[in-house]
Write a protein that holds these residues in place. Structure first.
Motif, PDB file in Angstrom:
ATOM      1  N   TRP A 110      -8.668  -4.950  -4.422  1.00 61.35           N
ATOM      2  CA  TRP A 110      -9.617  -4.029  -3.794  1.00 61.35           C
ATOM      3  C   TRP A 110      -8.974  -3.354  -2.578  1.00 61.35           C
ATOM      4  CZ3 TRP A 110     -14.551  -5.064  -0.616  1.00 61.35           C
ATOM      5  CH2 TRP A 110     -15.470  -4.037  -0.836  1.00 61.35           C
ATOM      6  N   TYR A 111      -8.210  -4.143  -1.834  1.00 56.82           N
ATOM      7  CA  TYR A 111      -7.522  -3.608  -0.659  1.00 56.82           C
ATOM      8  C   TYR A 111      -6.555  -2.487  -1.048  1.00 56.82           C
ATOM      9  CZ  TYR A 111      -4.001  -3.420   3.027  1.00 56.82           C
ATOM     10  OH  TYR A 111      -3.115  -2.976   3.959  1.00 56.82           O
ATOM     11  N   PHE A 112      -5.728  -2.767  -2.072  1.00 53.24           N
ATOM     12  CA  PHE A 112      -4.738  -1.751  -2.476  1.00 53.24           C
ATOM     13  C   PHE A 112      -5.416  -0.525  -3.098  1.00 53.24           C
ATOM     14  CE2 PHE A 112      -1.719  -5.414  -2.437  1.00 53.24           C
ATOM     15  CZ  PHE A 112      -0.848  -4.877  -1.493  1.00 53.24           C
ATOM     16  N   ASP A 113      -6.615  -0.722  -3.637  1.00 47.10           N
ATOM     17  CA  ASP A 113      -7.374   0.380  -4.208  1.00 47.10           C
ATOM     18  C   ASP A 113      -7.963   1.248  -3.089  1.00 47.10           C
ATOM     19  OD1 ASP A 113      -8.340   1.641  -6.521  1.00 47.10           O
ATOM     20  OD2 ASP A 113     -10.345   0.842  -6.093  1.00 47.10           O
ATOM     21  N   ASP A 114      -8.283   0.603  -1.970  1.00 49.39           N
ATOM     22  CA  ASP A 114      -8.978   1.263  -0.860  1.00 49.39           C
ATOM     23  C   ASP A 114      -8.000   2.036   0.024  1.00 49.39           C
ATOM     24  OD1 ASP A 114     -11.398   1.726   0.599  1.00 49.39           O
ATOM     25  OD2 ASP A 114     -10.672   0.337   2.136  1.00 49.39           O
TER      26      ASP A 114
END
Ligand SMILES: [Zn+2]
Length: 593
Positions: A110-114
């Motif tokens: 989710w972090y890398f997506d954000d």
């Protein structure tokens, strides 16, 4: 100092103002990324019914500044709702790093997506793969400010959201303590904005999920499914032409004069939806980067008021927070000097005016409205330099690398430079082709770097020394205003520079990194292609409008030092509850019972 005209107004209205009852509904509007100068700068193209009404009939605070240094969306909104500094509420940033937490692949994905990680040229293709040996598996997980695994969202496939990370009582929590029948609600485009203003005991919070796309809530709340009928109306906010063109509110010559937006600046803006008008509005996601979404959010706020019949019970005040974050979306893309922001403001004023008039019709003088923002914004450094090539401005790129990065050479150039200098200062060997596990710095999240503890221990280095050497390495770099180790910031110290005090107010030992950094005015963190941003302890980011209108509010221009931090305590004084932290105060505009 109160202007003479306002003073006369005070004198002639004093008797009725003092006799006025407390409001039955308080509406707090946060216009995301509304910098202090926008309301004056674009006033010639406003109506008399929107922003100007606060200047004419309400209290305005032209010297309102945040009192914390990391001026991001989640901290700003928690400050507005709770009157607590981020150091007190724990909402230090939009995200932080949980050092001791297990490595949670879902949170990392989710972090890398954000974010937009640094991607070295040789890494292409699908960004995330949890299998294999990855640099981010060394320990800990990033945490989004409103992430809560115990609850589920009502639609879509994002993680659960709640105020679980927020410590301390908000205005809404205190209101519900005194009036169990009072209702506290929030709506917004972004979950942190709405959730963190509403507090921990809110009845319901509704925010926009662009993937669904719809307004959603989470099982943390006692949400009302009837509210979701509004979702059918959303596609109707996309204009029939499927384009955003300048409105007629600002004549073309004025639009040129009020902005700095020559054709040479267009490719320097975020060009996802094009660098200038007309911007395509092909879908609901694009809609949220246009002022048509401002209107949608105000309409949704009124839909909630009407559906819930807020403000209907005399003596039991309700509280509604409205977070207009479409201004932030398009502000990041086009910047404060753009024609887009000018047109957005002229349109926002009309949407606000209509909302205020709808409240007038429904509530008369029984509603109090407060309007402020969560932070300002800085101009795109490249556009600043288009105007003045010698301007002191730039981007600092210390982003974390792509999840598949393997070597120190896969870091952005400035991170490699910091590794090299730090290694030299510590007397350890530096090799660009060494694995990332050998890097001395593990993670970056605004405004801090986290050192690679296991590596530092392996090298038998003293962690305090490593932090001090990293601090001094940063202080010598171009664009930085200061750097502090967490050990320095945790030590009780009422003194220090103004900027250090601001950084202390954004510091919490378990959520902040090892070395916190602040940039000079004009400098921003690199976080995405060509977008501009905010987040620094500088005037453009700290200073925002603050205005109130309604019963128990004495009209005038108040030159006192003020802050959105003071809003919760001030509204608490109107509502008869004690809210806000020890560094907040009741603003001078409140009349006595
Ligand atoms: Zn924001």
């Amino acid at each position: 100092m109160i202007r003479t005209a306002a003073l006369l107004l005070v004198l002639c209205c004093a008797s009725s103002a003092l006799a006025a009852d407390a409001p039955d509904l308080v509406v707090v509007i946060s216009v995301d990324q509304l910098r202090f100068d926008y309301v004056d700068r674009f006033a010639p193209w406003f109506t008399t019914r929107g922003f100007q009404r606060f200047a004419r009939e309400g209290a305005t605070f032209p010297n309102a500044r945040f009192r914390h240094g990391l001026t991001s969306t989640a901290p700003g909104h928690s400050v507005i709702g709770a009157g607590l500094l981020p150091a007190e509420s724990g909402i230090t940033g939009n995200s932080w790093f949980e050092r001791g937490a297990p490595v949670d692949a879902d949170r990392w994905e989710w972090y890398f997506d954000d974010i937009t990680p640094w991607r070295p040229p040789h890494i292409q293709g699908t960004p995330f793969n949890a299998s294999g040996d990855r640099w981010w598996k060394a320990g800990g997980s990033p945490r989004y400010s409103t992430y809560d695994a115990r609850v589920q969202v009502t639609a879509g496939n994002t993680a659960g959201m709640s105020p679980v990370s927020l410590s301390g009582d908000s205005l809404g929590d205190r209101l519900k303590e005194k009036h169990p029948g009072a209702r506290v609600l929030a709506i917004g485009l972004k979950s942190p904005a709405a959730i963190l203003m509403a507090g921990r005991r809110a009845d319901a919070v509704y925010w926009f999920d662009h993937r669904t796309p719809a307004f959603i809530s989470s099982t943390y709340y006692r949400f009302n499914p009837a509210i979701f009928s509004f979702n059918e109306l959303i596609p109707g906010y996309i204009p029939a032409s499927a384009r955003w063109m300048p409105s007629p509110y600002i004549p073309p010559d004025d639009l040129q004069r009020a902005t700095f937006d020559p054709p040479a600046a267009w490719p320097l803006k975020n060009t996802t939806y094009g660098g200038t008008f007309p911007h395509p509005v092909a879908n609901v996601r694009a809609l949220t980067y246009t002022p048509f979404a401002h209107q949608m959010l105000f309409d949704f706020a009124y839909h909630v008021i009407a559906t819930e019949n807020l403000g209907a019970t005399r003596g039991t005040p309700d509280l509604l927070f409205v977070a207009i974050s479409s201004t932030d979306n398009l502000g990041h893309y086009y910047g404060p000097e753009s024609m887009e922001v000018a047109d957005s403001m002229a349109r926002l004023d009309r949407s606000l005016a209509d909302f205020l008039e709808a409240l007038d019709r429904r509530f008369g003088d029984r509603v109090l409205i407060a309007l402020t923002s969560d932070h300002g914004v800085q101009p795109n450094p490249e556009i600043v330099k288009l105007r003045d090539p010698n301007a002191d401005a730039g981007r600092i790129d210390v982003r974390n690398p792509d999840p598949r990065a393997q070597k120190i050479s896969d870091l952005p150039p400035l991170r490699i430079e910091i590794e090299r200098t730090l290694a030299r200062r510590l007397g350890v060997r530096f090799r660009a082709d060494a694995p990332l596990a050998d890097a001395l710095i593990y993670f970056f999240e605004e405004p801090a770097l986290w050192i690679n503890g296991p590596r530092v221990d392996e090298l038998r280095l003293d962690r305090e020394r490593v932090k001090r050497e990293l601090r001094d390495t940063i202080r010598n770099l171009d664009g930085f205003a200061g750097a502090w180790t967490n050990t320095e910031l945790i030590a009780p110290n009422a003194g220090g520079s103004a900027i250090e005090r601001l950084m202390r107010a954004s510091f919490r030992p378990d959520r902040s990194g090892d070395v916190l950094m602040a940039l000079r005015p004009g400098w921003i963190w690199m976080w995405g292609s060509n977008s501009t941003t905010h987040g620094q302890p500088v005037e453009n980011d700290l200073r925002v409008p603050l205005m109130l209108l309604g019963p128990r509010i004495r009209p005038g221009v108040y030159e006192e030092d003020a802050s959105p931090l003071d809003l919760a305590r001030t509204l608490g004084a109107v509502l008869g509850v004690e809210a806000g932290g020890r560094t907040s105060k009741v603003l001078g505009c409140v009349t006595r019972d």
